[in-house]
Write an enzyme that holds these catalytic residues in place. Structure first.
Site, PDB file in Angstrom:
ATOM      1  N   GLU A 188       0.821  -1.212   0.000  1.00  0.00           N
ATOM      2  CA  GLU A 188       0.000   0.000   0.000  1.00  0.00           C
ATOM      3  C   GLU A 188       0.862   1.274   0.000  1.00  0.00           C
ATOM      4  O   GLU A 188       0.727   2.144   0.860  1.00  0.00           O
ATOM      5  CB  GLU A 188      -0.943  -0.002   1.203  1.00  0.00           C
ATOM      6  N   GLU A 257      -6.795  -7.445  -1.213  1.00  0.00           N
ATOM      7  CA  GLU A 257      -7.492  -7.341   0.070  1.00  0.00           C
ATOM      8  C   GLU A 257      -8.956  -6.978  -0.168  1.00  0.00           C
ATOM      9  O   GLU A 257      -9.287  -5.810  -0.383  1.00  0.00           O
ATOM     10  CB  GLU A 257      -6.847  -6.303   1.001  1.00  0.00           C
TER      11      GLU A 257
END
Length: 862
Positions: A188, A257
């Site tokens: 991320e 995710e």
């Protein structure tokens, strides 16, 4: 020179062909590549369904059961981070044992028959302490995290290489015949890269080069990093990813995710995500050409010890996952997703063979059609309207689509699954008293006189807590003194002085002359807080001792390694004759941790290092800073166990020297109104537990126990009644099913392609208790038009009177049963020409037990 005779040529050619075939088979059997449509394993494009299970958040004894449950849910892959701070707690000293036995975990996945996506990072975020970085990394000279910084890149390279080489030596990558089919570098990074500009861009290119240079033979992923350099695949994280596209047309569309709900913070509510919405998000992603989905989390587990980051993240990391914190299946989430996965797999050949052809079916309705060009056809019909169902025509057939739903047709004709129609059972779990009692309670009061022992040191001004503790303890004492003149007005009946403490601690307990004076707390949203309260001072020298607490270090944010923690100041004393006195730049004495910690009273070997006091003094008063110990025997049975800590305040608890985690009975504030599945989901949407302690129960792994004399030690900061702490069992208590006629079913799909019309759309109710249990009672049954939901069913205007008798005959005393929703099964049609359904609720008991003990205290968890 010799030659090959003609008579030997056939054998020679056969020998050469065999060699080439063997070489080709070896290349194909151990290869992972990708193209625009999918990950390609051993030459075959695959729709890959994955679930996150983090090895340190459960015990090795739990791993195989968790992984098998994931496989039974039709998953292909287990996804996990690699936890640097757990593996290298100090520079060059590695830990790959117990819950951190990474090789054992991966080999367990391999044994069960699933693949692994290994997210090495080594930054992981994950609501894990310091984002997975070891705290010692902060003190490397000249270091700056996650940027084009030499010291950081050197440490990251060293650890990443260590992990890869260790796994290579065990032959665990798919290129070696092992289960690891993908790895992730960084995590991320998109927002950091944009904030850092050129330094961020240089760093991410370096990280990609590092990963590829390790030559694992499997693809590498970067999630939430739009500029992932080739050949790295960029992937999406979020509640929805159907609008995501990879940064190059030759990369597959991957979702690393898919958030099953959200984590929990102390003082907050429990966040839940309706399975209809999660299934909708997954089906939409596949409908839009996605080929890899990972549920974050599939089993969340427990933040044992001091591993929770954030700060203020709870010990429980349940995440409303399909497998709950304790390892029990959560229904209907698990079962509905399992059916979704089966439906998706029926469509695999068509999906990976072509881009979808999209046609409009209405203002908010559309169809995506996939074809392999050889007669295989699959279709996804979506209704994006959040309020209204829609009737559409597709392939000359009428289909009714509930709001916010996707129907899956693996042959472009028959619906086998709709995301909004839940046919699997709902389970309720309970917490009930075990047969084990805590006994032989004794207490030890944290010795405040020890604040001035040889381990303390002095400094001018207020120091950063983590710089002092190196995160070896949650606790740091700040101690100073103030001289009060006998002429002060407050000593003659005036208003008491006020002590004001500005902190980012994340909590502080205040002691004046060794007497407790109050506490103050921050929160995840507002870590800076202020203690502001009157204090009792006397003429002469007064000791001010502030116990600052950390509730987990930050796990996300630009250069979070530079963030301060602790009492930052100013510290002011107001209400004196002179006005106020600033204590910030006085000489302060510092002591790391608690006396009980330094004496290791939590360990069976260290428990005798202090003089414990027994008798009535144990539960006397609500005194702060007290240690307690007791003993208990392992409860019978095999149900998961937990400590009920509702009678306590705040602290930590250990079992046989193992740290269960931080506990805190802070009450949840939020909005726990009605939750509906349709419409865009965000974490605040579906809240549960308002007005109750955020976390009351704390997981006790059975593998940490011995048959007799287990030692429980806890440190209570505020005061509580230890006599009311209990060891409870978690089990499935009741199960419900609520399914209507013509419910789409994957199990019926093959029958629907035969010439037997009686098999078309025959829905069944399947009731099943947890392992070791059987159905002990049918508490409700109605075939007709029953109303309500699980726990509140009631008869409708149409009801077959033999419903209860039929369910008892088919189900009572059995571990599971199936009942067809049909007039044939019930022998009667209670209301012709009406769409009927069957609603049923049953009790589950330990096998051989027909009823629950009436004297058992039970807390129901919905």
């Amino acid at each position: 020179m010799g030659g090959v005779s003609v008579s030997k040529l056939p054998f020679f050619f056969f020998f050469l062909v065999s060699i080439f075939l063997a070489m080709g088979a070896q290349l194909i059997c151990c290869s992972v590549t990708y193209d625009k449509r999918a990950i390609i394993i051993n030459g075959q494009r695959r729709i890959l369904l994955s679930g996150s299970i983090h090895y340190p958040r459960s015990t090795p004894e739990m791993w195989e059961d968790l992984i098998r449950k994931a496989k039974n849910a039709n998953l292909d892959v287990i996804d996990t981070y690699v936890f640097w701070n757990g593996h290298e707690p100090s520079p060059g000293n590695y830990n790959f044992e117990g819950r951190y036995d990474l090789v054992r975990f991966i080999k367990t996945v391999q044994k069960v028959g699933l693949y692994v996506h290994l997210r090495i990072g080594p930054y992981i975020c994950g609501e894990w302490n310091f984002g997975g970085f070891p705290v010692w990394l902060r003190f490397v000279p000249g270091i700056s995290f996650r940027t084009n910084n030499g010291p950081f890149k050197a440490e990251m390279h060293r650890f990443t290489k260590k992990i890869v080489e260790m796994l290579k030596s065990e032959r665990l990558f798919q290129s070696q015949g092992g289960p690891i089919i993908m790895s992730q570098i960084e995590n991320e990074y998109g927002s950091e890269r944009m904030a850092l500009g050129e330094a961020g861009e240089a760093y991410i290119k370096w990280a990609a080069k590092l990963a590829v240079g390790l030559k694992t033979g499997v693809p590498w992923i970067m999630c939430k990093e739009d500029d992932a350099p080739d050949p790295i695949i960029n992937a999406c994280n979020g509640f929805y990813c159907d609008a995501f596209s990879p940064n190059k047309p030759y990369k597959p569309k991957m979702w690393t995710e898919a958030w099953s709900a959200w984590f929990t913070e102390f003082g907050g509510t429990i966040r839940q995500r309706p399975v209809q919405d999660l299934a909708f998000a997954v089906a939409r992603f596949i409908q839009k050409g996605g080929s890899y989905i990972n549920y974050y989390m599939f089993h969340g587990g427990t933040n044992f010890g001091r591993t929770a980051g954030g700060p203020f993240v709870t010990t429980s990391y349940d995440y409303d996952a399909p497998i709950d914190e304790y390892g029990l299946i959560r229904q209907p989430k698990y079962g509905h997703l399992r059916e979704l996965h089966r439906a998706i797999k029926l469509c695999q050949e068509a999906i990976v063979s072509s881009d979808p052809r999209v046609i409009s079916l209405g203002s908010s309705q559309e169809a995506s059609i996939f074809s392999d060009g050889k007669g295989k056809c699959a279709a996804f019909l979506a209704n994006l309207d959040t309020k209204s169902a829609a009737r559409v025509v597709f392939n000359n057939r009428h289909h009714k689509l509930p709001p916010w739903s996707v129907s899956i047709l693996p042959d472009c004709n028959n619906v086998v699954f709709n995301t909004a129609k839940v046919g699997t059972q709902t389970s309720k779990v309970k917490m009930s008293q075990s047969n084990s009692r805590l006994h032989s309670w004794e207490t030890y009061h944290e010795d405040l006189a020890a604040l001035k022992d040889s381990s303390a040191f002095t400094a001018v001004g207020l120091l950063d807590q983590i710089n002092v503790t190196k995160d070896n303890s949650d606790y740091l004492w700040y101690i100073t003194s103030v001289d009060i003149s006998s002429s002060e007005a407050f000593l003659r009946g005036g208003k008491k002085p006020t002590l004001i403490i500005h902190s980012r601690g994340h909590a502080v307990h205040v002691f004046i002359n060794r007497k407790f004076s109050g506490s103050a707390y921050g929160s995840r949203e507002g870590m800076r807080f202020t203690f502001n309260g009157p204090v009792e001072l006397h003429a002469g020298k007064n000791e001010i001792a502030l116990l600052s607490l950390a509730m987990g270090l930050p796990n996300v944010g630009l250069h979070f390694e530079t963030w301060n923690t602790g009492i930052l100041g100013p510290v002011l004393l107001r209400g004196l004759n002179q006005g106020h006195k600033d204590l910030s730049w006085q000489t302060w004495k510092y002591r790391v941790g608690l006396k009980g910690e330094s004496m290791n009273v939590v360990s069976p070997n260290g428990v005798s290092s202090v003089n414990w006091i027994g008798g009535s003094l144990v539960t006397q008063g609500q005194q702060p800073l007290k240690w307690y110990k007791a003993y208990f025997d392992e409860p019978n049975g095999n149900e998961p166990l937990a400590l009920d800590m509702r009678s306590m305040g705040k602290g930590q608890v250990w079992i046989n020297g193992q740290n269960i985690g931080r506990y805190w009975m802070i009450y949840a504030k939020g909005n726990c109104g009605r939750c509906h599945y349709s419409g865009t989901y965000r974490a605040p949407k579906c809240q549960h537990g308002c007005g109750e302690p955020t976390q009351r129960w704390y997981h006790v792994p059975r593998s940490w126990l011995k048959p007799r004399q287990n030692l429980l030690v806890l440190f209570e900061e505020l005061g509580g009644d230890v006599s009311k702490i209990s060891l409870v069992k978690r089990s499935t208590a009741s199960i419900c099913a609520d399914t209507h006629e013509h419910h789409p079913s994957v199990a019926n799909w093959r029958a629907e392609n035969t010439s037997e019309p009686t098999m078309l759309h025959q829905a069944k109710v399947h009731l099943h208790c947890a392992p070791g249990q059987s159905i002990s009672a049918i508490t409700f049954a109605s075939y007709g038009t029953p109303l309500g939901t699980c726990g509140s069913f009631k008869r409708g205007t149409c009801h077959a009177e033999n419903s209860h008798k039929i369910l008892e005959k088919e189900c009572l005393g059995r571990k599971s049963c199936k009942v067809a929703i049909s007039n044939t099964f019930f022998g009667i049609d209670p209301c012709p020409n009406v769409l009927k359904k069957l609603s049923a609720e049953a009790m589950c008991s330990t096998t051989g037990t027909q009823t629950f003990q009436s004297n058992t205290t039970t807390e129901w968890i919905y």
